[in-house]
Design an enzyme around this catalytic site. Structure first.
Site, short mmCIF file in Angstrom:
data_model
loop_
_atom_site.label_atom_id
_atom_site.label_comp_id
_atom_site.label_asym_id
_atom_site.label_seq_id
_atom_site.Cartn_x
_atom_site.Cartn_y
_atom_site.Cartn_z
CB ALA A 104 5.16 6.14 -0.22
N PRO A 105 8.00 6.35 -1.88
CG PRO A 105 10.13 5.66 -1.28
CD PRO A 105 8.76 5.88 -0.72
N GLY A 106 7.87 5.23 -5.30
CA GLY A 106 7.09 4.37 -6.17
C GLY A 106 6.21 5.17 -7.11
CG ASP A 125 -3.37 -7.52 8.49
OD1 ASP A 125 -4.47 -7.23 7.98
OD2 ASP A 125 -3.23 -7.74 9.70
#
EC number: 2.7.11.5
Length: 580
Positions: free
Chosen positions: A314-316, A370
């Protein structure tokens, strides 16, 4: 036991679950009328854990009647067929399917989790749908006029307490409709109101949900009802904007408490009002989070079967506790607890599990995403990017195992994918930067009001949703606000230095708000915006006052819609214009 008797036993377990679930929900109306806010929070929390207890009870009854240690394939194949027959005209059939799945999957090995034995795919898609009319009542202003019709709607909702000034509220409501939805401005005899029979409760608010049907088409709406400081209820806002309505039903909010006899009909009515919401999202919002989990998994399988994108990192900024990956064309991220944490994380796996469950059970006030929790998730290896597979082997080897062409992850969380706030700011213009930094501060403040201390407030732990809301999503350091100790930075003088005294020593629960800018907002531009818009967050007194409010049971309402939509706000503007 014969197959039909076993099917009846499982359905009886579901019936007990649903009756108790509705019984808990029904108590919310009385608690709202009496303004017992802590009771509503407790009811919401107890309802979340209620499902698993009912499944366990049903399994205990099954084990007492039938040896379940080894699967009798012909018997359980017939049990499913008999159970399906019992659901032919059941008003909660889709929920009963999910309950059956839960019972079976806790009894037997994962290799039997297919359509021969469980409802991987629903068998109800070709069955006659329950009429959505079962969940709403229609009103016709042509019969008695517009204002009396609105009064009749309010009367039928049964809020269990009177309005402070209903005539005033109705006038404001009618004016708001004309202003917000001019296409619905027809003669009263040229329209119809379809109103869901039960109010939707959450926190300190209640909501009337419906639609106006006219020659111009269909106009959905939500009416917000709150308690007046002078006693009684009042209408606080009208929402007709689809984006605002979707935010109220968003993934960062607590589940609604609403009574329903036919959940599928209620879900489909809401889906007509908000077509962009998936069944999974709507079932979650209604409090049927296990059904939402089932619907989501079906969406996930459908995506895998109809796409070729591959799981990727995932990007980040990589986290120190979670390994996070995603499917580029599927709007979610998958999070797995790492085998080993960085030294700066002085806790273990059990603590992380507890903190994610804390958020699940808590009021998320629109600021905490959530999570959907799964066990033994199967992913085809050919759908995993090589670099991700290498990372998984290096970071979560203890949480997965190989099954030929498949990789099985023992435990993971799934969240709605957002743009990490630190990445969003890299490409934001000045206006966007100012907006999200102000919203970042508001997100922290609203979490404090719900007794949540986010812990690690680095920008990388917050995301920006498609509605441009800043939402927190990293829970490994979350704690109750009231468990922390907020301190001003000690003033060190030369005498202290010469004596070797360390006035900056801190206990594990100590927090120095002044350091927020020092460690989190190192960019001078971001720091200046934050200091201008939220200077109080840099003082220990602000956090201490938030703690005192919680200890004194001061429950503040976090409005899930803009202040500009509130009728009291509009009245204030009109008053100021008249004075000028």
């Amino acid at each position: 036991m014969q197959s039909f008797s076993i099917a009846e036993l499982i359905l009886a377990g579901f019936t007990r679950h649903y009756q108790l679930f509705q019984s808990i929900t029904q108590q919310t109306g009385h608690a709202f009328a009496m303004q017992e806010w802590s009771a509503i929070q407790q009811l919401s929390k107890s309802r979340i854990s209620h499902y698993d207890r009912r499944v366990d009870e049903t399994i205990d009854r099954l084990k007492a009647s039938l040896p379940c240690t080894k699967l009798n394939e012909p018997l359980w194949h017939q049990i499913k067929q008999d159970y399906l027959a019992l659901l032919s005209f059941h008003p909660q059939a889709e929920l009963a399917e999910t309950f059956y799945n839960s019972v079976f999957c806790r009894l037997f090995h994962r290799r039997y989790f297919n359509n021969d034995f469980i409802f991987v795919e629903t068998t109800l898609k070709d069955a006659p749908a329950l009429p959505i009319e079962a969940e709403y009542r229609s009103y016709f202003p042509v019969v008695s006029g517009l204002k009396p019709t609105i009064k009749e709607i309010i009367k039928h909702i049964e809020f269990k307490c009177k309005f402070n000034n209903l005539d005033r509220d109705i006038k404001l409501l009618m004016k708001a409709f004309i202003r917000q939805a001019p296409n619905t401005h027809h003669k009263s005899y040229m329209m119809r109101f379809d109103i869901l029979q039960a109010p939707f409760y959450r926190n300190k608010g209640a909501y009337i949900i419906g639609r106006v049907v006219s020659k111009s088409g269909v106009q959905p709406f939500i009416i917000s009802v709150l308690h007046h400081l002078e006693g009684g209820l009042y209408i606080d806002a009208l929402l007709t904007n689809s984006s605002q309505m979707r935010v109220i039903f968003g993934f960062a909010r607590a589940y609604f408490m609403v009574e329903t006899h036919a959940p599928s009909a209620l879900m489909r009515f809401l889906n007509q009002l908000m077509p962009n919401k998936t069944p999974a999202e709507l079932y979650n919002a209604l409090g049927f989070h296990k059904q939402g989990k089932t619907e989501f998994y079906r969406e996930f399988l459908a995506h895998l079967n109809n796409s070729d994108d591959k799981f990727a990192i995932a990007p980040g900024t990589p986290g120190m506790v979670m390994m996070v990956f995603t499917l580029p064309h599927f709007p979610y991220v998958f999070k797995v607890i790492k085998d080993n944490f960085a030294e700066s994380k002085p806790f273990g796996r059990d603590t992380v599990l507890e903190r994610y469950q804390l958020v699940k059970n808590h009021d998320r006030v629109g600021r905490m995403a959530d999570t959907i929790e799964y066990s033994d998730v199967v992913i085809p290896k050919n759908r995993i990017e090589p670099c991700l597979l290498e990372q998984l082997n290096n970071t979560i080897a203890d949480s997965m195992y190989d099954e030929g062409d498949m990789l099985v992850i023992k435990h993971l969380y799934i969240e709605r994918r957002m743009t990490p706030l630190n990445l969003y700011l890299q490409n934001a213009d000045q206006k966007q930067t100012e907006y999200v930094m102000r919203d970042y501060g508001l997100a922290i403040k609203e979490m404090l009001q719900a007794n949540i201390f986010p812990g690690d407030m680095l920008l990388k732990n917050f995301g920006v949703s498609k509605h441009q809301r800043v939402i927190f999503y990293d829970y490994d350091e979350v704690q109750y606000l009231t468990n922390m100790k907020f301190r001003d930075m000690p003033k060190t003088d030369l005498t202290d230095l010469y004596c070797g005294m360390d006035e900056h020593s801190a206990a594990p629960q100590d927090v120095f708000p002044e350091q927020l800018c020092t460690f989190v907002l190192t960019n001078p531009t971001l720091r200046a915006i934050f200091e201008q818009t939220h200077p109080e967050l840099l003082t220990a007194n602000y956090w201490q006052q938030a703690q005192r409010d919680i200890k004194n049971k001061v429950v503040k309402h976090v409005y899930p819609y803009p202040q500009s939509q509130r009728f009291t706000h509009l009245d204030k503007i009109k008053k100021e214009r008249r004075e000028h």
